[in-house]
Write a protein that holds these residues in place. Sequence first.
Motif, short mmCIF file in Angstrom:
data_model
loop_
_atom_site.label_atom_id
_atom_site.label_comp_id
_atom_site.label_asym_id
_atom_site.label_seq_id
_atom_site.Cartn_x
_atom_site.Cartn_y
_atom_site.Cartn_z
N ALA A 1 0.85 -1.19 0.00
CA ALA A 1 0.00 0.00 0.00
C ALA A 1 0.89 1.23 0.00
N HIS A 2 0.45 2.26 -0.75
CA HIS A 2 1.23 3.49 -0.87
C HIS A 2 0.29 4.69 -0.82
N VAL A 3 0.71 5.70 -0.09
CA VAL A 3 -0.04 6.95 0.01
C VAL A 3 0.91 8.03 0.50
N TRP A 4 0.67 9.26 0.14
CA TRP A 4 1.52 10.35 0.64
C TRP A 4 0.64 11.43 1.24
N ARG A 5 1.17 12.05 2.26
CA ARG A 5 0.47 13.16 2.91
C ARG A 5 1.52 14.16 3.38
N GLY A 6 1.42 15.38 2.86
CA GLY A 6 2.42 16.39 3.22
C GLY A 6 3.78 16.03 2.68
N ASP A 7 4.75 15.95 3.56
CA ASP A 7 6.12 15.63 3.15
C ASP A 7 6.49 14.18 3.42
N ILE A 8 5.50 13.32 3.69
CA ILE A 8 5.76 11.92 4.04
C ILE A 8 5.10 10.99 3.02
N SER A 9 5.87 10.03 2.55
CA SER A 9 5.35 8.96 1.71
C SER A 9 5.26 7.70 2.57
N MET A 10 4.05 7.17 2.73
CA MET A 10 3.84 5.99 3.57
C MET A 10 3.80 4.75 2.69
N GLU A 11 4.51 3.72 3.11
CA GLU A 11 4.51 2.47 2.35
C GLU A 11 4.41 1.29 3.30
N ILE A 12 3.59 0.31 2.91
CA ILE A 12 3.37 -0.90 3.70
C ILE A 12 3.63 -2.10 2.79
N TRP A 13 4.40 -3.08 3.31
CA TRP A 13 4.75 -4.27 2.55
C TRP A 13 4.36 -5.50 3.36
N LEU A 14 3.63 -6.40 2.74
CA LEU A 14 3.21 -7.65 3.40
C LEU A 14 3.74 -8.85 2.62
N THR A 15 4.17 -9.86 3.36
CA THR A 15 4.64 -11.12 2.76
C THR A 15 4.07 -12.27 3.59
N ALA A 16 3.54 -13.29 2.91
CA ALA A 16 2.93 -14.41 3.63
C ALA A 16 3.07 -15.69 2.81
N ASP A 17 2.90 -16.84 3.49
CA ASP A 17 2.97 -18.12 2.80
C ASP A 17 1.61 -18.58 2.29
N LYS A 18 0.58 -17.73 2.46
CA LYS A 18 -0.75 -18.01 1.95
C LYS A 18 -1.35 -16.72 1.42
N PRO A 19 -2.41 -16.79 0.62
CA PRO A 19 -2.98 -15.57 0.02
C PRO A 19 -3.35 -14.53 1.06
#
Length: 274
Positions: A239-257
């Motif tokens: 997931a990616h989104v930016w607000r003001g001077d910050i870019s937020m990023e989230i990364w998920l990894t799993a062994d199932k969907p």
Amino acid sequence: MGGTVEAAERSAGAQAPAGAVAPAGVVAPAGAEALAGEAVPGKRRRGRTAALIAGAAVLGIVAGTCTGYLVQAEREPTRLPSLAQTELKQDKGPGPEPLPAAQDRRMKTDGDLRRLLLKKPRGAEDAEFVASDGWFSIEQYASVYTNSDVMFTDLVTDDLRRVAATAWEKGGLVVEIRLVQFRQEEQLSAGSYADNNHHWAGKKAGTDSWEIPGAVNGEAYVHAATREPGYLPYYTAEAHVWRGDISMEIWLTADKPISRSTILDLAERQLERL
């Protein structure tokens, strides 16, 4: 004899052609040789009159232009009309009170970014990631990417300020959250950085995406299984989104969907903290 003499006299009186030689015994008329040797007069050259007229026209234009400049220079300058604008009056009295820290978003982002990260849930374990104290240096952050040299140069060009990060693992799901902050003194780097992440996330085959509620420029992605020779298949989401001077990023990894609700819930809760 008489006829012969008369014929000879008639022949002598006839004009010989130009350049012809008189036969023996016959005298050529006076001036015949001069006419034969005189050259034909040459033709008059054309264009001289036209050139003189064109030159006179150019000189006339130049003289007229110079005269116009001299006349204008002697004139008094014309005053411009006044601006059709009313006088602006400065307000008096005390200025507005500064925003409280709870409403001033800049107060939050200028503080300790690690406090804005989601807390590790109960029962979760710390995941292995580069920064154990919650901070990424620019070298450490660039090393996360495949082309680390290119990424390092881009971060320097975009005027990276700092990166706060956290990560945990629970039930076979690994979560990584990063808040990438830029100085943004000359360009809106946070927005362009998030847009670049959106671009590459959407290019992966077998990807589903959804807008993040409450964000005009946020999107979450769930990718199909990644299969590599010699390894079990694994699943990813981001997931990616930016607000003001910050870019937020989230990364998920799993062994199932990974479900849509999982990535969207994390993105919404992290965005609220910003």
